[in-house]
Design a protein around this motif. Structure first.
Motif, mmCIF file in Angstrom:
data_model
loop_
_atom_site.group_PDB
_atom_site.id
_atom_site.type_symbol
_atom_site.label_atom_id
_atom_site.label_comp_id
_atom_site.label_asym_id
_atom_site.label_seq_id
_atom_site.Cartn_x
_atom_site.Cartn_y
_atom_site.Cartn_z
ATOM 1 N N CYS A 29 1.071 -0.970 0.353
ATOM 2 C CA CYS A 29 0.503 0.216 -0.140
ATOM 3 C C CYS A 29 1.278 1.561 0.165
ATOM 4 N N ALA A 30 0.994 1.621 -1.091
ATOM 5 C CA ALA A 30 1.659 3.194 -1.236
ATOM 6 C C ALA A 30 1.252 4.632 0.185
ATOM 7 N N SER A 31 0.503 4.508 0.542
ATOM 8 C CA SER A 31 -0.110 5.111 1.862
ATOM 9 C C SER A 31 0.675 4.435 3.086
ATOM 10 N N GLU A 32 1.115 4.252 2.720
ATOM 11 C CA GLU A 32 1.850 3.615 3.935
ATOM 12 C C GLU A 32 3.849 3.696 3.857
ATOM 13 N N TRP A 33 4.008 4.363 2.552
ATOM 14 C CA TRP A 33 5.439 4.877 2.644
ATOM 15 C C TRP A 33 4.631 7.167 2.960
ATOM 16 N N ASP A 34 6.205 7.384 3.070
ATOM 17 C CA ASP A 34 6.711 8.594 3.184
ATOM 18 C C ASP A 34 6.400 8.850 1.688
ATOM 19 N N VAL A 35 5.220 9.615 0.587
ATOM 20 C CA VAL A 35 5.345 9.519 -0.430
ATOM 21 C C VAL A 35 6.274 11.105 -0.902
ATOM 22 N N ASP A 36 5.701 11.732 0.515
ATOM 23 C CA ASP A 36 6.655 13.447 0.214
ATOM 24 C C ASP A 36 8.275 13.261 0.232
ATOM 25 N N ARG A 37 9.244 12.590 0.550
ATOM 26 C CA ARG A 37 10.368 11.547 0.667
ATOM 27 C C ARG A 37 11.071 11.109 -0.154
ATOM 28 N N PRO A 38 10.911 10.894 -1.205
ATOM 29 C CA PRO A 38 11.387 9.916 -2.175
ATOM 30 C C PRO A 38 12.772 9.919 -2.085
ATOM 31 N N ILE A 39 13.768 8.748 -1.849
ATOM 32 C CA ILE A 39 15.591 8.786 -1.722
ATOM 33 C C ILE A 39 15.684 9.135 -2.957
ATOM 34 N N TRP A 40 15.225 8.809 -3.484
ATOM 35 C CA TRP A 40 15.828 8.764 -5.664
ATOM 36 C C TRP A 40 15.099 9.609 -6.300
ATOM 37 N N ARG A 41 15.486 10.278 -7.101
ATOM 38 C CA ARG A 41 14.777 10.475 -8.459
ATOM 39 C C ARG A 41 15.459 10.626 -9.600
ATOM 40 N N GLY A 42 14.722 10.743 -10.812
ATOM 41 C CA GLY A 42 15.787 10.178 -12.416
ATOM 42 C C GLY A 42 14.597 9.472 -13.170
ATOM 43 N N ARG A 43 15.615 9.439 -14.588
ATOM 44 C CA ARG A 43 14.888 7.952 -15.589
ATOM 45 C C ARG A 43 14.308 6.822 -15.154
ATOM 46 N N LEU A 44 13.387 6.329 -16.234
ATOM 47 C CA LEU A 44 13.344 5.205 -15.616
ATOM 48 C C LEU A 44 13.250 4.456 -17.370
ATOM 49 N N ARG A 45 14.283 3.929 -17.756
ATOM 50 C CA ARG A 45 14.155 3.042 -18.926
ATOM 51 C C ARG A 45 14.197 1.255 -18.839
ATOM 52 N N VAL A 46 13.073 0.985 -20.170
ATOM 53 C CA VAL A 46 12.628 -0.634 -20.215
ATOM 54 C C VAL A 46 12.833 -1.476 -21.436
ATOM 55 N N LEU A 47 13.621 -1.980 -21.202
ATOM 56 C CA LEU A 47 14.333 -2.227 -22.088
ATOM 57 C C LEU A 47 14.313 -4.202 -22.971
ATOM 58 N N GLU A 48 13.969 -4.589 -23.599
ATOM 59 C CA GLU A 48 13.349 -5.469 -24.469
ATOM 60 C C GLU A 48 15.863 -6.576 -24.913
ATOM 61 N N ILE A 49 16.037 -7.344 -24.053
ATOM 62 C CA ILE A 49 17.593 -8.111 -24.664
ATOM 63 C C ILE A 49 17.275 -8.905 -25.353
ATOM 64 N N ALA A 50 17.531 -8.910 -26.132
ATOM 65 C CA ALA A 50 17.653 -10.682 -27.135
ATOM 66 C C ALA A 50 19.056 -10.937 -26.876
ATOM 67 N N SER A 51 19.137 -12.232 -26.418
ATOM 68 C CA SER A 51 20.407 -12.780 -26.262
ATOM 69 C C SER A 51 20.992 -13.281 -27.916
ATOM 70 N N HIS A 63 15.741 0.187 -15.767
ATOM 71 C CA HIS A 63 16.840 0.760 -15.467
ATOM 72 C C HIS A 63 16.654 1.922 -15.146
ATOM 73 N N LEU A 64 16.752 2.471 -13.956
ATOM 74 C CA LEU A 64 16.748 3.440 -12.938
ATOM 75 C C LEU A 64 18.201 4.372 -13.069
ATOM 76 N N GLU A 65 18.447 5.309 -14.103
ATOM 77 C CA GLU A 65 19.219 5.950 -14.476
ATOM 78 C C GLU A 65 19.450 7.796 -13.765
ATOM 79 N N ASP A 66 20.335 8.018 -14.129
ATOM 80 C CA ASP A 66 20.380 9.521 -13.673
ATOM 81 C C ASP A 66 20.222 10.669 -15.288
ATOM 82 N N ASN A 67 19.422 11.114 -14.753
ATOM 83 C CA ASN A 67 18.779 11.993 -15.762
ATOM 84 C C ASN A 67 20.036 12.938 -16.804
ATOM 85 N N LYS A 68 21.356 12.837 -15.654
ATOM 86 C CA LYS A 68 22.245 13.994 -16.567
ATOM 87 C C LYS A 68 23.025 13.247 -17.335
ATOM 88 N N THR A 69 24.108 11.736 -16.873
ATOM 89 C CA THR A 69 25.081 11.326 -16.702
ATOM 90 C C THR A 69 24.425 10.133 -17.241
#
Length: 223
Positions: A29-51, A63-69
């Motif tokens: 339940c998200a109501s149990e989180w402290d949604v006003d205080r995230p520990i990180w924020r940045g970009r999300l990329r969802v990758l499909e990887i073929a072997s 992948h959770l990645e830094d927006n700038k770097t």
């Protein structure tokens, strides 16, 4: 062996939370989180990887990645069975992801700024499941597993369709037609009114009436 990556979803900013341990079998339940205080924020990329080049073996990673770097903060594998990402029970914008670092793993909360972004994220995961395994049953986002049953409404051999028409108007029309038909079938001539008298006939009737009146009046004085 070569690998091939393709981006199936990207979001410029998501929020990541430290979440308490799961307390109920019903889910997070998200109501149990402290949604006003995230520990990180940045970009999300969802990758499909073929072997391999034939793409016979594919997998999906978040992948959770830094927006700038572009530095990787955490990665979370997503399996065809749906394991790795779980939506909370009280919001459509928040999820729980299982991030992995070698042999270690942890569960983190992830939130989108807009509901439309969360919806697109869900659709991307469902599309991956269909692509990776076309025979897998897709579970809707509400959590209820349902299969649509296709009904066959075609007529089988020997079956017919009976159509019942309304009787109200048809009955009144039939009664009128029956009365007309009975009158015509009886053979009796229909009565006609005599033609109106001509002007000459009217004058003759007036003269005759006046003459009769004079005779009657004079007859009263005959001695």
């Amino acid at each position: 062996m070569s690998t091939y990556e393709s981006i199936i979803f990207i979001c410029r900013e998501v929020l990541v939370y430290q979440i308490p341990p799961l307390r109920s079998s019903k889910g997070y339940c998200a109501s149990e989180w402290d949604v006003d205080r995230p520990i990180w924020r940045g970009r999300l990329r969802v990758l499909e990887i073929a072997s391999d080049a034939t793409a016979s073996r594919i997998r999906c990673e978040l992948h959770l990645e830094d927006n700038k770097t572009g530095e990787l903060f955490a990665s979370a594998p997503y399996l065809v069975t749906g394991k790795g990402v779980e939506q909370v029970t009280d919001s459509s914008r928040f999820f729980v992801v299982r991030v992995v670092d070698g042999d270690r793993h942890a569960y983190l909360g992830m939130g989108f700024m807009e509901r439309s972004e969360a919806l697109d994220f869900n659709i991307a995961l469902q599309d991956f499941k269909r692509h990776a395994n076309p025979n897998v049953d897709i579970i809707p986002t509400d959590g209820h597993h349902t299969k649509e049953t296709v009904k066959d409404y075609s007529l089988k051999e020997g079956q017919t369709i009976t159509i019942s028409l309304g009787k109200g108007t048809r009955g009144r029309r039939s009664s009128n037609q029956n009365s007309e038909n009975s009158a015509s079938d009886s053979g009796a001539p229909l009565p006609f009114l005599p033609p109106p008298p001509s002007a000459q006939q009217i004058k003759e009737q007036l003269r005759t009436g006046a003459h009769a009146t004079e005779e009657d009046d004079f007859g009263d004085f005959v001695s």
